[in-house]
Design an enzyme around this catalytic site. Sequence first.
Site, PDB file in Angstrom:
ATOM      1  N   SER A  69       0.828  -1.206   0.000  1.00  0.00           N
ATOM      2  CA  SER A  69       0.000   0.000   0.000  1.00  0.00           C
ATOM      3  C   SER A  69       0.861   1.254   0.000  1.00  0.00           C
ATOM      4  O   SER A  69       1.974   1.261   0.545  1.00  0.00           O
ATOM      5  CB  SER A  69      -0.858  -0.025   1.268  1.00  0.00           C
ATOM      6  OG  SER A  69      -1.434   1.232   1.502  1.00  0.00           O
ATOM      7  N   LYS A 116       2.181  -3.600   6.767  1.00  0.00           N
ATOM      8  CA  LYS A 116       2.555  -3.605   5.339  1.00  0.00           C
ATOM      9  C   LYS A 116       4.066  -3.413   5.197  1.00  0.00           C
ATOM     10  O   LYS A 116       4.715  -4.070   4.382  1.00  0.00           O
ATOM     11  CB  LYS A 116       1.795  -2.511   4.575  1.00  0.00           C
ATOM     12  CG  LYS A 116       0.297  -2.766   4.455  1.00  0.00           C
ATOM     13  CD  LYS A 116      -0.006  -3.989   3.587  1.00  0.00           C
ATOM     14  CE  LYS A 116      -1.457  -4.404   3.617  1.00  0.00           C
ATOM     15  NZ  LYS A 116      -1.738  -5.709   3.003  1.00  0.00           N
ATOM     16  N   TYR A 175      -1.842  -1.168  11.246  1.00  0.00           N
ATOM     17  CA  TYR A 175      -2.129  -1.704   9.906  1.00  0.00           C
ATOM     18  C   TYR A 175      -1.015  -1.322   8.933  1.00  0.00           C
ATOM     19  O   TYR A 175      -0.437  -2.171   8.246  1.00  0.00           O
ATOM     20  CB  TYR A 175      -3.481  -1.177   9.382  1.00  0.00           C
ATOM     21  CG  TYR A 175      -3.569  -1.219   7.881  1.00  0.00           C
ATOM     22  CD1 TYR A 175      -3.807  -2.418   7.208  1.00  0.00           C
ATOM     23  CD2 TYR A 175      -3.367  -0.063   7.110  1.00  0.00           C
ATOM     24  CE1 TYR A 175      -3.837  -2.460   5.825  1.00  0.00           C
ATOM     25  CE2 TYR A 175      -3.386  -0.103   5.740  1.00  0.00           C
ATOM     26  CZ  TYR A 175      -3.629  -1.300   5.099  1.00  0.00           C
ATOM     27  OH  TYR A 175      -3.639  -1.340   3.724  1.00  0.00           O
TER      28      TYR A 175
HETATM   29  C1  UD1 Z   1      -6.082   4.147   3.835  1.00  0.00           C
HETATM   30  C2  UD1 Z   1      -4.688   3.874   3.350  1.00  0.00           C
HETATM   31  C3  UD1 Z   1      -4.686   2.732   2.375  1.00  0.00           C
HETATM   32  C4  UD1 Z   1      -5.380   1.535   2.969  1.00  0.00           C
HETATM   33  C5  UD1 Z   1      -6.780   1.899   3.372  1.00  0.00           C
HETATM   34  C6  UD1 Z   1      -7.410   0.696   4.035  1.00  0.00           C
HETATM   35  C7  UD1 Z   1      -3.237   5.830   3.160  1.00  0.00           C
HETATM   36  C8  UD1 Z   1      -2.844   7.025   2.351  1.00  0.00           C
HETATM   37  N1  UD1 Z   1      -4.185   5.047   2.642  1.00  0.00           N
HETATM   38  O1  UD1 Z   1      -6.774   4.700   2.775  1.00  0.00           O
HETATM   39  O2  UD1 Z   1      -3.367   2.383   2.087  1.00  0.00           O
HETATM   40  O3  UD1 Z   1      -5.372   0.464   2.077  1.00  0.00           O
HETATM   41  O4  UD1 Z   1      -6.727   2.979   4.284  1.00  0.00           O
HETATM   42  O5  UD1 Z   1      -8.667   0.968   4.522  1.00  0.00           O
HETATM   43  O6  UD1 Z   1      -2.706   5.567   4.223  1.00  0.00           O
HETATM   44  N2  UD1 Z   1     -13.203  10.148   3.921  1.00  0.00           N
HETATM   45  C9  UD1 Z   1     -14.219  11.031   4.281  1.00  0.00           C
HETATM   46  N3  UD1 Z   1     -15.367  10.498   4.793  1.00  0.00           N
HETATM   47  C10 UD1 Z   1     -15.558   9.159   4.967  1.00  0.00           C
HETATM   48  C11 UD1 Z   1     -14.528   8.276   4.604  1.00  0.00           C
HETATM   49  C12 UD1 Z   1     -13.350   8.804   4.093  1.00  0.00           C
HETATM   50  O7  UD1 Z   1     -14.081  12.240   4.131  1.00  0.00           O
HETATM   51  O8  UD1 Z   1     -16.626   8.768   5.467  1.00  0.00           O
HETATM   52  C13 UD1 Z   1     -11.959  10.697   3.354  1.00  0.00           C
HETATM   53  C14 UD1 Z   1     -10.740  10.385   4.208  1.00  0.00           C
HETATM   54  O9  UD1 Z   1     -10.542  11.390   5.161  1.00  0.00           O
HETATM   55  C15 UD1 Z   1      -9.644  10.353   3.149  1.00  0.00           C
HETATM   56  C16 UD1 Z   1     -10.360   9.867   1.874  1.00  0.00           C
HETATM   57  O10 UD1 Z   1     -11.748  10.089   2.117  1.00  0.00           O
HETATM   58  O11 UD1 Z   1      -9.164  11.644   2.924  1.00  0.00           O
HETATM   59  C17 UD1 Z   1     -10.125   8.397   1.586  1.00  0.00           C
HETATM   60  O12 UD1 Z   1     -10.392   7.651   2.762  1.00  0.00           O
HETATM   61  P1  UD1 Z   1     -10.447   6.050   2.766  1.00  0.00           P
HETATM   62  O13 UD1 Z   1     -11.336   5.567   1.676  1.00  0.00           O
HETATM   63  O14 UD1 Z   1     -10.756   5.611   4.152  1.00  0.00           O
HETATM   64  O15 UD1 Z   1      -8.987   5.601   2.355  1.00  0.00           O
HETATM   65  P2  UD1 Z   1      -7.560   6.062   2.942  1.00  0.00           P
HETATM   66  O16 UD1 Z   1      -7.663   6.437   4.364  1.00  0.00           O
HETATM   67  O17 UD1 Z   1      -6.970   7.009   1.966  1.00  0.00           O
END
Ligand code: UD1
Length: 346
Positions: free
Chosen positions: A127, A158, A154
């Site tokens: 990741s 990795k 987590y």
């Molecule tokens: C993270 C990890 C990724 C991992 C994944 C597993 C990083 C950069 N990424 O992804 O490697 O495989 O977790 O779950 O470390 N968001 C909202 N509202 C929500 C959900 C998410 O605003 O309800 C935003 C988050 O703040 C983030 C983006 O959407 O900025 C993506 O979030 P998410 O889909 O959870 O993935 P990552 O956290 O990027």
Amino acid sequence: MKKRILVTGGTGFIGSHTTVELQQAGYDVVIVDNLSNSNADVVDGIEAITGIRPIFEKVDCTDMPALRGVFEKYEGIQGIIHFAASKAVGESVQKPLDYYFNNTVSTINLLRLMPEFGVKGFIFSSSCTVYGQPDPENLPVTENAPRKKAESPYGNTKKIDEDIITDFCNSGAPVNAILLRYFNPIGAHPSALIGELPNGVPNNLIPYITQTAMGIRECLSVFGNDYDTPDGSCIRDFIYVVDLAKAHVAAMERILEGKNEERVEVFNVGTGKGVSVLELINTFEKCTGVKLNYKITGRRMGDIEKVWGNVDKANNVLGWRAVHSLEDSLSSAWKWQQRLRERGVM
Ligand code: UD1
């Protein structure tokens, strides 16, 4: 004779899409999965798409005798794609030992069995989390950027798994590996027969969006609009899961044909383009015609501000590239959510 590949976590989100692409590329697939975050019905979906039912064994990769039994029962496994792992960042903070145990013991067990059963190639599901927040001059981030201290257990698993695999391959073991560092996988197969189906309240953005659009969740929280980005929301590199699945086929071919230049190779797998959370919401509304109920809330602990990949190495060396647009990916995710409703799943 078809080449036989073991796919751990093959009923999960990325594993199921990869199984489809492997079968369509002519491989014979054996899936092992403990069904901790997926359902055996996924095998039906894979069969409906490809016309081929993959072998499925409900096995936990931390259970060495059961895992060895799979290699004994299904002879001639040539490569392993290892997806099976726990992946909820927040949960990993609450249950670190479960995460360290599951994610490292599974990997060690598989590696141990490889020489014994003559399995030559190992593809690991890593990741972009290993880069942490890259320094501004390192964006888009390349494979050579330093790996940073992990933000969560987590993320640390990795990094540790990458190190375990590298040390093992460099020890002279007859094993070659490719570490694929994914950015943010999204979407569903265009058939809507398989897709992402998290248990309970989703942690990840896309299932939260599609469930909110469907009325299952009341409102999407956008975690922060005060980041140092053009619109203040976080930036990610969202990659279509079918494109991502094809990267695994390319990586497996590379290893089995002996084209790898090093015992362990690393590739970023993304689109090379950063998209903000608010831009993504806008695109979702435009391409589905559904208005999304969302509000801006505080930042989520442990979130990275911005990360997207330099994918030149995957494009030029692996010969793979992401071809689908964000619109395609989001439309497919929405079609999948609608199909779940028709099927009465949720
Ligand atoms: C993270 C990890 C990724 C991992 C994944 C597993 C990083 C950069 N990424 O992804 O490697 O495989 O977790 O779950 O470390 N968001 C909202 N509202 C929500 C959900 C998410 O605003 O309800 C935003 C988050 O703040 C983030 C983006 O959407 O900025 C993506 O979030 P998410 O889909 O959870 O993935 P990552 O956290 O990027």
